[in-house]
Design an enzyme around this catalytic site. Structure first.
Site, short mmCIF file in Angstrom:
data_model
loop_
_atom_site.label_atom_id
_atom_site.label_comp_id
_atom_site.label_asym_id
_atom_site.label_seq_id
_atom_site.Cartn_x
_atom_site.Cartn_y
_atom_site.Cartn_z
CB SER A 1 -0.91 0.00 1.23
OG SER A 1 -0.12 -0.08 2.40
CB CYS A 2 4.23 2.04 -1.34
SG CYS A 2 5.15 0.71 -0.54
FE FE Z 1 3.44 -0.85 -0.66
#
Ligand code: FE
Length: 203
Positions: free
Chosen positions: A112-113
């Site tokens: 979820s960067c």
């Molecule tokens: Fe990520």
């Protein structure tokens, strides 16, 4: 060892991950490894104080100032830092520009960067397995579900964010906004338009 909940629990029962996080926080607090007040301040900062408004200001500036836009596309981290937006999860930024020919979408296929200093914390759907897989294999149908239908002549490019590089989409400036100030323009820039799943609001 007695593990006590770090925070009183109000509201509906928590899910598995939320319970695990709470247990971890309690253990780390008890061992003196973290300060719950510091943790709360960090979450509050990224949840409430920093949000997509930061990114919107960057986009609006790029719309009105061609020199700034050049700097932004050449070295996004430095150009964004001109606003004072930098730090955690935003050290290495890359801005990708939408044009009449190319539409950019951002995902983190691995987890979820997300660029925290410019967009705040990621929306729940951004972290979902369905979005992460499908926006790569079939971006057009995902965009359709977000209400965005692009002509076949537009190339859709999906960018996979990593722990190193965070992407921000520079949407196209909507037509009919020539008279608007930078501040008014910023109000048209939504979070989703900077992820690439929608267009800015029409004036
Ligand atoms: Fe990520």
């Amino acid at each position: 060892m007695v593990v006590t909940a770090a925070k009183p629990h109000k509201g509906p029962p928590e899910s598995g991950p939320a319970l695990r996080v709470r247990a971890l926080e309690a253990i780390l607090t008890e061992k003196g490894l973290i300060d719950p007040k510091g943790l709360d301040a960090l979450v509050d900062t990224y949840e409430n104080k920093i949000g997509p408004r930061n990114g919107a200001r960057v986009v609006a500036r790029a719309w009105v100032d061609p020199e700034y836009k050049k700097r932004l596309l050449a070295d996004a981290s430095a150009a964004i830092k001109e606003f004072g937006f930098s730090g955690l999860q935003g050290e290495d930024m890359m801005v990708v520009e939408n044009t009449p020919e190319v539409h950019n979408v951002v995902v983190c296929t691995l987890c979820s960067c997300y660029p925290w200093p410019t967009l705040g914390l990621p929306p729940v759907w951004y972290k979902s397995g369905a979005y992460r897989a499908r926006v790569v294999s079939d971006p057009r149908s995902v965009l359709h579900e977000f209400g965005l239908d692009l002509p076949d002549t537009v190339e859709v490019r999906t960018h996979d964010t990593t722990a190193e590089i965070r992407y921000l989409v520079l949407p196209e400036r909507p037509p009919g906004t020539e008279h608007m100030s930078e501040e008014q323009l910023a109000d048209l820039v939504t979070r989703d338009s900077m992820i690439g799943v929608s267009q800015p609001v029409a004036p």
